[in-house]
Scaffold this motif. Structure first.
Motif, mmCIF file in Angstrom:
data_model
loop_
_atom_site.group_PDB
_atom_site.id
_atom_site.type_symbol
_atom_site.label_atom_id
_atom_site.label_comp_id
_atom_site.label_asym_id
_atom_site.label_seq_id
_atom_site.Cartn_x
_atom_site.Cartn_y
_atom_site.Cartn_z
ATOM 1 N N TRP A 104 0.839 -1.197 0.000
ATOM 2 C CA TRP A 104 0.000 0.000 0.000
ATOM 3 C C TRP A 104 0.874 1.245 0.000
ATOM 4 O O TRP A 104 1.915 1.286 0.651
ATOM 5 C CB TRP A 104 -0.927 0.005 1.222
ATOM 6 C CG TRP A 104 -2.010 -1.034 1.106
ATOM 7 C CD1 TRP A 104 -1.875 -2.380 1.296
ATOM 8 C CD2 TRP A 104 -3.366 -0.807 0.758
ATOM 9 N NE1 TRP A 104 -3.069 -3.010 1.090
ATOM 10 C CE2 TRP A 104 -4.014 -2.074 0.759
ATOM 11 C CE3 TRP A 104 -4.109 0.334 0.456
ATOM 12 C CZ2 TRP A 104 -5.358 -2.211 0.458
ATOM 13 C CZ3 TRP A 104 -5.456 0.197 0.167
ATOM 14 C CH2 TRP A 104 -6.066 -1.057 0.164
ATOM 15 N N TRP B 55 -4.912 6.254 0.712
ATOM 16 C CA TRP B 55 -4.069 5.117 0.375
ATOM 17 C C TRP B 55 -4.511 4.511 -0.946
ATOM 18 O O TRP B 55 -5.679 4.620 -1.323
ATOM 19 C CB TRP B 55 -4.158 4.042 1.456
ATOM 20 C CG TRP B 55 -3.616 4.443 2.779
ATOM 21 C CD1 TRP B 55 -4.278 5.063 3.800
ATOM 22 C CD2 TRP B 55 -2.267 4.276 3.233
ATOM 23 N NE1 TRP B 55 -3.450 5.287 4.857
ATOM 24 C CE2 TRP B 55 -2.202 4.817 4.547
ATOM 25 C CE3 TRP B 55 -1.115 3.727 2.675
ATOM 26 C CZ2 TRP B 55 -1.022 4.801 5.295
ATOM 27 C CZ3 TRP B 55 0.045 3.715 3.406
ATOM 28 C CH2 TRP B 55 0.088 4.249 4.712
ATOM 29 N N THR C 152 0.962 5.666 0.028
ATOM 30 C CA THR C 152 0.331 6.968 0.236
ATOM 31 C C THR C 152 1.252 8.051 -0.311
ATOM 32 O O THR C 152 2.478 7.921 -0.255
ATOM 33 C CB THR C 152 0.029 7.243 1.714
ATOM 34 O OG1 THR C 152 -0.581 8.541 1.845
ATOM 35 C CG2 THR C 152 1.290 7.210 2.556
#
Length: 320
Positions: free
Chosen positions: A227, A236, A229
């Motif tokens: 994931w 996200w 960001t």
């Protein structure tokens, strides 16, 4: 592996010839190369901490139980750190000739292999995690009062990362916290939509290229373990590729950015090293035979660059 030509001539402890010299099967929990790539340190299962000198010789540092995390000063090749479980951290400033303790003030109520990290922009700043997150500004000589945690009963810090004033911490329940002011305050960012999984946070990499960007990887045999960001965790997005260039349902143990190209990222999985050259949109193919882009089909517990060389610490095949 030991051998003898005539078993009647030996005892349980004498008379055998060791045949295991050079057999690279050490199980590394973690490992780190020095800034100049000449030395290495690592924590191993049941064999404590080991390190490799500039002469290319591996030596035993300390301990007969489990070793832990390792780290290196970003600018001084003679400075390395290696921990015994949980956070009994040793440090050398002379390339391994001598080591001393830098754990005074750390809480040892943590995982058996508890994380710590050195700031890649400032070798004097360290962050460590047990149930709480600690910070040092003098290379581990002393540790400040806890800057975060505990967040809940029986929840432990499982990953930390630091770069300048930015500190990230991940926990065994999937919680993620981020500070942008050197730990003066933290924000919980793991529940921001779309939600990353609520599984063990295995590793965190703070982007060396873009402010606010970080990658978090998770444990478990699922195909949604990477994931990203770009805004300090406010939002996200998953980057596990699309078929046929997607990740399989493998545990992702570690993550590393390339030192020059911001789109190249590398993950260590339970089946070797996988790479992406488009920031996770596509990944190296893992077919039914288990091919990968790394050195062996084995658990990779840590990836780190020494200059332009990618170093992998494996759980059962030594260092590559």
């Amino acid at each position: 592996i030991q051998k003898v030509d005539d078993v009647r001539t030996v005892t349980q402890t004498a008379g055998w010839t060791n045949c295991a010299n050079g057999l690279a099967i050490t199980q590394f929990y973690h490992g780190a190369p020095s800034a100049d790539g000449l030395r290495y340190a690592g924590g191993t299962q049941d064999n404590g901490d080991v390190y490799r000198t500039g002469a290319g010789v591996w030596k035993h540092l300390d301990g007969t139980g489990d070793g832990g995390y390792s780290a290196a000063d970003p600018s001084n090749g003679n400075v390395l750190y290696a921990a015994e479980w949980p956070l009994y951290i040793h440090k050398t400033t002379n390339g391994g000739t001598s080591w001393f303790d830098v754990w005074a003030g750390l809480d040892q109520d943590g995982l058996s292999v508890s994380p710590f990290a050195v700031d890649p922009t400032n070798g004097n700043q360290l962050v460590a995690g047990a149930k709480k997150v600690f910070r040092s500004t003098n290379g581990g000589s002393s540790w400040l009062a806890p800057i975060l945690g505990p967040i809940d009963t029986d929840v432990y810090v499982s990953a930390v990362a630091v770069r300048g004033a930015v500190i990230w911490a991940g926990f065994t329940d999937g919680s993620i916290y981020r500070s942008t002011n050197s730990g003066a305050s933290f924000a919980s960012v793991g529940n921001n939509s779309p939600n990353p999984p609520d599984r063990w946070v295995m590793d965190i990499a703070i982007s060396p290229y873009f402010a606010g960007e970080a990658i978090v990887v998770f444990g478990g045999y699922f195909n949604n373990s990477v994931w990203i960001t770009t805004n300090n965790g406010s939002t996200w997005f998953q980057r596990t590729g699309t078929a046929p260039y997607d990740l399989p349902a493998l545990q992702v143990n570690c993550i590393s950015y390339h030192p020059v190209n911001p789109d190249w990222i590398y993950i260590g999985t339970d089946l070797g090293v996988l790479a992406s050259n488009d920031f996770g949109l596509t990944w190296g193919v893992v077919d039914a035979a288990g091919t990968n882009e790394g050195p062996a089909n084995t658990v990779i517990n840590e990836l780190a660059f020494a200059g332009d060389r990618l170093v992998a610490a494996t759980y059962g095949r030594g260092f590559f």
